[in-house]
Design an enzyme around this catalytic site. Structure first.
Site, short mmCIF file in Angstrom:
data_model
loop_
_atom_site.label_atom_id
_atom_site.label_comp_id
_atom_site.label_asym_id
_atom_site.label_seq_id
_atom_site.Cartn_x
_atom_site.Cartn_y
_atom_site.Cartn_z
N ASP A 168 -9.93 11.19 11.62
CA ASP A 168 -9.96 10.71 10.21
C ASP A 168 -10.68 9.11 10.02
O ASP A 168 -10.10 8.32 9.42
CB ASP A 168 -8.62 10.55 9.83
CG ASP A 168 -8.54 10.58 8.19
OD1 ASP A 168 -9.55 10.68 7.50
OD2 ASP A 168 -7.37 10.38 7.69
N VAL A 225 3.67 1.49 2.23
CA VAL A 225 3.74 0.38 3.04
C VAL A 225 4.05 -1.03 2.78
O VAL A 225 3.65 -1.39 1.67
CB VAL A 225 2.16 0.27 3.67
CG1 VAL A 225 1.64 -0.56 4.75
CG2 VAL A 225 1.73 1.88 4.08
N GLY A 270 0.76 5.29 1.60
CA GLY A 270 -0.15 6.55 2.72
C GLY A 270 0.69 7.85 2.42
O GLY A 270 1.43 7.95 1.38
N ASN A 271 0.03 8.73 3.03
CA ASN A 271 0.48 10.12 2.83
C ASN A 271 1.98 10.49 2.99
O ASN A 271 2.40 11.24 2.39
CB ASN A 271 -0.43 11.05 3.67
CG ASN A 271 -1.74 11.01 3.44
OD1 ASN A 271 -2.27 11.05 2.43
ND2 ASN A 271 -2.66 11.25 4.53
N GLY A 287 0.92 -1.21 -0.08
CA GLY A 287 0.05 0.14 0.06
C GLY A 287 0.91 1.39 -0.09
O GLY A 287 2.05 1.11 -0.09
#
Length: 820
Positions: free
Chosen positions: A681, A573, A568-569, A566
């Site tokens: 969030d 990952v 992320g910001n 993955g």
């Protein structure tokens, strides 16, 4: 002043002998030094010759350049210098060194001769002045006694016969006395003259001749040293000429013209490859799409909006990176300017490292500017496309128009208040591409005692001695640390209320305190712990309990990374395993190029999760901050994110399963609410699903802990998920558990719409206006009425009117029990 007048005493003679010994030692030192100089010059000349042979006379294989020509001249002159130095070495050996050896032999002979002559003079003086005179005096006294005795006997004799006999003895004694008297007088005179000659002529003459010879030898030594300096001097005309030739060769180097010849020989016109363009052949067998144009329709509007948000976030980070790198470049330029002003030209080499750092910083700035420009262009494309659409609905997909026309009017009316079937279709289409990932293979587990020292829980590294007392609390508590600055390992133990420190001895690859040695420190500690053997006989201390280091601290080497699962910001990952026990983990990385304040936000998630332990909260395993990139290591939840799960598996899930999963989310949020933690969030994309369909709250990057449960944010809405955020948070930056409840209502809607996007046809600004006017999301098609009523309670405009997570959890449990 001279030897003859100042050194006639025995003390002077001793001083002369000491001086001769000292000068001989000095001369021997000079001879050894000159011999070493001859040897060194020979070796130096040989090395210079060898260097010239290796360099090939300065003729390289590369392209011609003025520097290479100058270097060839330097190496050629160096060969001449080697021949000259070799000749100098031979001249030193045959000249000054040979003469110095002869001078030393003559000086040794002079020392021997002087000592013998001085001893002879002293012996003759002693014999004449002392021994001979004392002997004459002794005989004189004896003869005087004999004469006096004979005189008394002669005077006392009465008879003529006795008188004549006594007279005869008396006369003989007088003759002996008078004769010896004369010998004594002569002896005294001889002794007086010998004394005079010894002290006035012979000894001063010996000392004067010694001084003359010493001065002559000093003159010879001076000439030898002058000859040595003349031969070994590096400022001779020949040597100076060689160095002048070298200096001229260096002076001919012109840095600004150095590479002109190279450019003339190898230069060519730039050959820029053609820029990439849209390959229109891709459209030959596909849909009738416009080349190079973004497609914005009912299927892509959501992804375009999300992509715009993502690109905008990345552009913000890229802009911050550009600003930080521009500041770094400016700072380096200022530092270089100051240092160049304060640095001697010949010390400029000290600035090369910083100049290279500046060049690297400039290159990194160009890379950041390129990234910023790419993201800016992508954002402009996306923004232009969305602005072109305006507030209206996106155009339909032609392929799906027939399906839409065949739908009955009654169904269309019902779908006005339900989730459009098209959204479910989009969910299933996106689910086809659900990422699958493989895990790194399990590692062969190593027994704890066989693991290296740095993997032992009780090894604390370079822990300061002052901090040991804080960790050791009970008698027998122990740890092993590295002694600061001494490269030694120390076993620290608490005993009788005081920390005791034992240096672990290391010799022949064995470690010990007292007694047997072991191949490693873990084996030694294991033996002491199991046998309960005292560390030393004198102390009687035994180990009881190992004090582990901070469980959250991990080394990068403790991980085995798998493939990327993955993004992320902050970065990618990865899947992974812990080397220690093969535990499966998810590793979140932070890009090295991010500014320090962004990296601090990245670590905020770990700071929050350190304090929490709940089955519905993703578990933190540790952080790796010793080097770049920084990692946050968490449990690996292999089911993936909840949003993708809903879109791929939602159609096959039973209603009770969906209720159970949102109940899990409520339980996790109830726990966070009790800890005064505000998530900020909460959304389906930020929840994870285990292989047994247990839901866990994740992604705490925006979370905050506040004592009063309220967090006031600043900095605008650039990274705020508008469609999931409560009105008071959007309007005033006021976050609380009540604002998380609003987001939970959106999560409920995502769940029962099987992963549809909220407010699908509205932009972020339109969504805010819609909510402010009282608009809310419609009830999803599959949603139970009781759950939708709970959603509406979560979306109460006033925060105080929303239910708590505890009430939400209880209500969901009740609904699940009632549902068949």
């Amino acid at each position: 002043m001279g030897f003859s007048s100042e050194l006639c005493s025995p003390q002077g003679h001793g001083a002369v002998q000491q001086m001769q010994e000292a000068e001989l030692r000095l001369l021997e030192g000079m001879r050894k030094w000159m011999a070493q100089r001859v040897k060194s010059d020979r070796e130096y000349a040989g090395l210079l010759h060898h260097m010239s042979l290796q360099d090939g006379g300065g003729r390289g294989t590369g392209p011609y350049s003025p520097i290479s020509q100058s270097w060839a001249e330097i190496t050629s002159q160096t060969e001449g210098l080697s021949r000259l130095l070799r000749q100098h070495a031979e001249d030193l050996n045959s000249g000054p060194l040979s003469k110095l050896g002869l001078l030393i032999r003559e000086r040794q002979q002079l020392r021997k001769t002087y000592s013998e002559q001085w001893q002879q003079l002293q012996q003759e003086l002693t014999k004449t002045h002392n021994q001979d005179i004392e002997k004459l005096k002794s005989q004189y006294r004896a003869l005087a006694r004999d004469s006096a005795q004979a005189r008394r006997k002669y005077q006392e004799a009465s008879k003529d016969k006795d008188r004549d006999k006594a007279k005869d003895k008396y006369v003989r004694s007088l003759w002996k006395l008078f004769a010896h008297h004369n010998r004594y007088v002569l002896g005294v005179r001889a002794a007086q003259l010998h004394h005079h000659h010894h002290h006035q002529l012979m000894l001063p003459g010996l000392l004067q001749s010694l001084q003359d010879l010493h001065q002559e030898m000093a003159c010879i030594l001076k000439e030898i040293l002058q000859e040595y300096l003349e031969i070994s001097s590096l400022v001779q005309d020949e040597v100076v000429a060689i160095h002048l030739e070298m200096a001229a060769a260096v002076a001919r180097i012109q840095p600004e013209a150095e590479y002109q010849g190279f450019l003339r020989q190898y230069g060519s016109t730039p050959d820029v490859p053609p820029c990439v363009t849209f390959d229109e052949s891709l459209l030959e067998e596909g849909e009738p799409l416009e080349p190079g144009e973004l497609q914005l329709n009912e299927l892509t509007v959501e992804s375009v909006q999300h992509t715009l948000t993502s690109v905008t976030d990345e552009l913000t980070v890229a802009t911050q990176t550009v600003l930080s790198r521009q500041e770094a470049v400016a700072q380096l330029q200022r530092e270089l300017q100051n240092e160049e002003q304060n640095t001697h030209p010949r010390e400029r080499v000290q600035l090369l490292a910083k100049k290279q750092v500046l060049q690297e910083a400039l290159q990194a700035l160009q890379v950041a500017l390129c990234s910023q420009a790419k993201l800016q262009a992508q954002r402009e494309l996306l923004q232009a496309k969305l602005e072109q659409l305006g507030p209206g609905e996106p155009p339909p997909v032609l392929l799906l128009q027939d399906d839409r026309h065949s739908t009955s009017s009654s169904e269309q009316e019902r779908e006005g208040g339900r989730t459009p079937t098209l959204e479910i279709l989009k969910s299933h289409i996106s689910g086809i591409f659900r990422p699958k990932f493989s895990l790194p293979p399990p590692l062969q587990l190593v027994p704890e005692v066989q693991k290296p020292l740095h993997e032992q829980l009780w090894y604390h590294g370079a822990l300061p001695r002052a901090e040991v007392a804080e960790l050791l609390t009970h008698s027998g508590d122990f740890l092993v640390r590295e002694s600061q600055g001494k490269q030694e390992y120390v076993l620290s133990v608490l005993w009788d209320g005081q920390p005791r420190h034992f240096i672990i001895e290391s010799a022949d690859n064995l470690y010990r305190l007292e007694g047997d040695g072991f191949a490693s420190i873990p084996l030694l500690v294991d033996h002491l712990l199991r046998s309960q053997q005292p560390l030393t006989k004198k102390s009687g201390i035994v180990l009881n309990r190992a004090v582990p280091k901070d469980k959250w601290v991990l080394n990068h080497e403790d991980l085995v990374l798998g493939e990327q699962i993955g993004r992320g910001n902050f970065g990618e990952v990865f899947s992974g395993r812990l080397r220690a026990d093969n535990t499966l983990v998810a590793v979140k990385s932070c890009r090295e190029t991010l500014p320090p304040d962004i990296k601090a936000k990245f670590l905020q998630e770990a700071k929050i999760l350190k304090q929490y332990s709940h089955p519905n909260i993703v578990r933190l395993i540790g952080v790796c901050t010793q080097k770049q990139p920084i990692y946050i290591v968490m449990e690996l939840v292999q089911g993936g994110d909840f949003l993708t799960f809903l879109r791929t598996e939602g159609a096959r899930l039973r209603m009770k399963t969906l209720l159970q999963m949102v109940g899990d989310a409520a339980a996790g949020m109830e726990y966070l609410e009790s800890k005064c933690c505000i998530h900020r969030d909460l959304a389906a994309r930020n929840c994870l699903v285990t292989e047994k369909n247990v839901l866990k709250i994740s992604d705490f990057g925006m979370s905050r802990e506040e004592a009063d449960g309220i967090y006031a944010a600043s900095g605008g809405l650039r990274q705020v998920p508008v469609k999931w955020t409560a009105p008071e948070a959007l309007n005033y930056g006021r976050y609380s558990s009540e604002s998380d409840v609003w987001s939970f209502g959106i999560l409920l809607w995502e769940t029962f719409s099987l992963g549809a996007s909220p407010y699908p046809n509205l932009s972020n600004q339109q969504t805010r206006e819609f909510v402010e006017k009282g608009g809310r999301l419609p009830c999803p098609e599959l949603c139970p009425d009781a759950v939708f009523r709970l959603m509406e309670q979560c979306w109460a405009y006033e925060p105080g009117q929303r239910p708590s997570f505890s009430a939400i959890y209880q209500e969901l449990q009740s609904i699940r029990k009632r549902h068949r």
